[in-house]
Write a protein that holds these residues in place. Structure first.
Motif, PDB file in Angstrom:
ATOM      1  N   GLY A   4      42.424  59.924  15.980  1.00 24.27           N
ATOM      2  CA  GLY A   4      43.016  58.608  16.023  1.00 24.27           C
ATOM      3  C   GLY A   4      42.888  57.814  14.860  1.00 24.27           C
ATOM      4  N   PHE A   5      41.626  57.829  14.212  1.00 30.68           N
ATOM      5  CA  PHE A   5      41.012  56.850  13.098  1.00 30.68           C
ATOM      6  C   PHE A   5      42.114  56.870  12.030  1.00 30.68           C
ATOM      7  CE2 PHE A   5      36.734  55.697  14.036  1.00 30.68           C
ATOM      8  CZ  PHE A   5      36.728  55.247  15.516  1.00 30.68           C
ATOM      9  N   GLY A   6      42.273  55.985  11.343  1.00 35.90           N
ATOM     10  CA  GLY A   6      43.330  56.397  10.201  1.00 35.90           C
ATOM     11  C   GLY A   6      44.727  56.510  10.419  1.00 35.90           C
ATOM     12  N   VAL A   7      45.264  56.421  11.795  1.00 33.36           N
ATOM     13  CA  VAL A   7      46.616  56.571  11.938  1.00 33.36           C
ATOM     14  C   VAL A   7      47.211  55.010  11.989  1.00 33.36           C
ATOM     15  CG1 VAL A   7      48.180  57.130  14.006  1.00 33.36           C
ATOM     16  CG2 VAL A   7      46.074  58.434  13.778  1.00 33.36           C
ATOM     17  N   THR A   8      48.411  55.178  11.393  1.00 31.59           N
ATOM     18  CA  THR A   8      48.869  54.024  10.913  1.00 31.59           C
ATOM     19  C   THR A   8      49.812  53.343  12.203  1.00 31.59           C
ATOM     20  OG1 THR A   8      51.074  54.845   9.813  1.00 31.59           O
ATOM     21  CG2 THR A   8      49.020  54.271   8.755  1.00 31.59           C
ATOM     22  N   LYS A   9      50.371  52.146  12.219  1.00 34.37           N
ATOM     23  CA  LYS A   9      50.910  51.607  13.226  1.00 34.37           C
ATOM     24  C   LYS A   9      52.499  52.570  13.280  1.00 34.37           C
ATOM     25  CE  LYS A   9      52.992  47.384  14.996  1.00 34.37           C
ATOM     26  NZ  LYS A   9      53.122  45.973  14.955  1.00 34.37           N
ATOM     27  N   ARG A  12      52.073  55.947  14.594  1.00 33.46           N
ATOM     28  CA  ARG A  12      51.956  55.995  16.176  1.00 33.46           C
ATOM     29  C   ARG A  12      53.283  55.803  16.775  1.00 33.46           C
ATOM     30  NH1 ARG A  12      47.124  52.932  15.384  1.00 33.46           N
ATOM     31  NH2 ARG A  12      48.359  50.976  15.646  1.00 33.46           N
ATOM     32  N   LYS A  13      54.184  54.879  16.109  1.00 36.23           N
ATOM     33  CA  LYS A  13      55.650  54.674  16.597  1.00 36.23           C
ATOM     34  C   LYS A  13      56.458  55.761  16.625  1.00 36.23           C
ATOM     35  CE  LYS A  13      59.498  51.469  16.095  1.00 36.23           C
ATOM     36  NZ  LYS A  13      60.052  50.492  15.194  1.00 36.23           N
ATOM     37  N   ARG A  14      56.287  56.570  15.553  1.00 38.39           N
ATOM     38  CA  ARG A  14      57.125  57.791  15.380  1.00 38.39           C
ATOM     39  C   ARG A  14      56.399  58.960  16.494  1.00 38.39           C
ATOM     40  NH1 ARG A  14      56.378  57.006   9.796  1.00 38.39           N
ATOM     41  NH2 ARG A  14      54.713  58.419   9.686  1.00 38.39           N
TER      42      ARG A  14
END
Length: 371
Positions: A4-9, A12-14
């Motif tokens: 989950g580290f480094g996952v952009t907003k 996450r939305k996609r």
């Protein structure tokens, strides 16, 4: 790096959008499945229609595929509805019951031919399921399926709930027309199963001099077995009003009686689709009469009934499970049984050894021995 580290907003939305899309797709698939089951009866009604009209017989007599115009020309009516038949045949082509052949040129009509499925709908055929289609789609037979929720809540027998306390056998006796249809359906199925038994149980009857068919209806099974094994003396036992209509078979004697009270003595007892009609208590009564009817050392019981297998797959798996519901719909406590249930029932009834022989049909063959 932790998950989950480094996952952009936006990522996450996609992912969330993809998850919602997958859930929506699953729900749509589930909705389609429920609609399929809601309307499953429609195929049975389409089958009933083409059997009543004799469509498979018409194509068979033509010795090849036919157009709808050619078919309706054979119907005994001055003004058939061609469009109605086209819609029914479209469904049955989709279900692979009939085959549709497109015309080769720009003009002309498609033709419809038989498939391995629709050959079983030819009423004039030696082996046919047409009477079974008509019996299972008969209004009196279907009424009991509407009483399942009452059976769950109240117990009791679905057929009797649908017919003011009258059971299937009493209904057949009270309504001769329905009784004739029921006997025809049982006889057509018996022909199929008897053929399979004679093929797969080749040596099973060679050491048997006399054989009694318990609940043998009009004698179709015992007649076929004795024809294949002429050294056997056959006895067909069923209720008096049933054997009254039975035809003569060489080497077979028809006996009117009650399998719960007494079974004629013989080297072996044969029962096809009898025990699945009854609960364990009544099955034990029948088995104990069978035990009395055969010799202690050399006697044999031959049962033809379904054997449910856990996680079974293949052509018959769904049908065997649905047939268990048919037993719930139409019989007083009848059901299809697993091998362990058969083992326990046979042992309690006095049969300590058994073998199960697979048949190319809905039921299996169980041979059981006292010792």
């Amino acid at each position: 790096m932790h998950a989950g580290f480094g996952v952009t907003k936006s990522q996450r939305k996609r992912r969330e959008e993809k998850g919602r899309e997958m859930e929506e797709e699953w729900l749509v698939q589930g909705q389609a499945l429920i609609w399929e089951h809601i309307l499953a009866f429609a195929t049975s009604m389409a089958l009933k229609c083409v059997v009543e009209l004799g469509i498979a017989d018409i194509i068979e007599q033509n010795r090849g595929p036919m157009t709808l115009h050619q078919m309706v020309a054979q119907l005994p009516t001055p003004s058939p509805d061609l469009h109605c038949l086209r819609r029914i045949m479209r469904v049955l082509v989709h279900k692979r019951v009939f085959a549709q052949h497109q015309p080769t040129g720009n003009s002309g009509e498609p033709t419809f031919g038989l498939t391995p499925a629709s050959r079983w709908l030819v009423k004039g055929g030696e082996l046919t399921l047409a009477p079974m289609v008509l019996m299972y789609t008969h209004l009196s037979f279907m009424a009991s399926w509407h009483c399942f929720s009452r059976c769950v809540m109240e117990g009791g027998v679905a057929f009797e709930k649908a017919h003011a306390g009258v059971d299937l056998w009493g209904y057949c006796s009270r309504d001769p027309g329905f009784g004739k249809l029921f006997n025809s359906a049982m006889a057509c199925n018996t022909k199929l199963v008897t053929k399979a038994i004679i093929k797969e149980y080749k040596d099973g009857f060679r050491q048997v001099s006399s054989l009694v068919d318990v609940g043998g209806g009009v004698g179709t099974a015992i007649g076929g077995i004795v024809k294949a094994y002429p050294h056997i003396t056959g006895i067909n036992l069923d209720l008096p009003h049933v054997v009254e209509t039975a035809p003569d078979y060489e080497g077979v004697t028809h006996v009117g009686g009650d399998m719960f009270a007494e079974i004629p003595k013989a080297d072996a007892v044969f029962m096809k689709w009898i025990l699945h009609d009854w609960d364990d208590e009544n099955c034990l009564k029948i088995l104990k009469q069978c035990r009395k009817a055969i010799p202690e050392e050399t006697g044999k019981l031959v049962i033809v009934d379904a054997v449910l297998q856990p996680n079974e797959e293949g052509a018959w798996a769904d049908t065997r499970m649905i047939f268990d519901l048919a037993m719930m719909a139409h019989t007083s406590g009848g059901r299809e049984r697993t091998e362990m249930e058969w083992k326990n029932l046979l042992e309690e009834g006095g049969f300590n050894r058994y073998n199960i022989i697979s048949l190319p049909s809905l039921p299996s063959l169980i041979e059981a021995f006292p010792n």
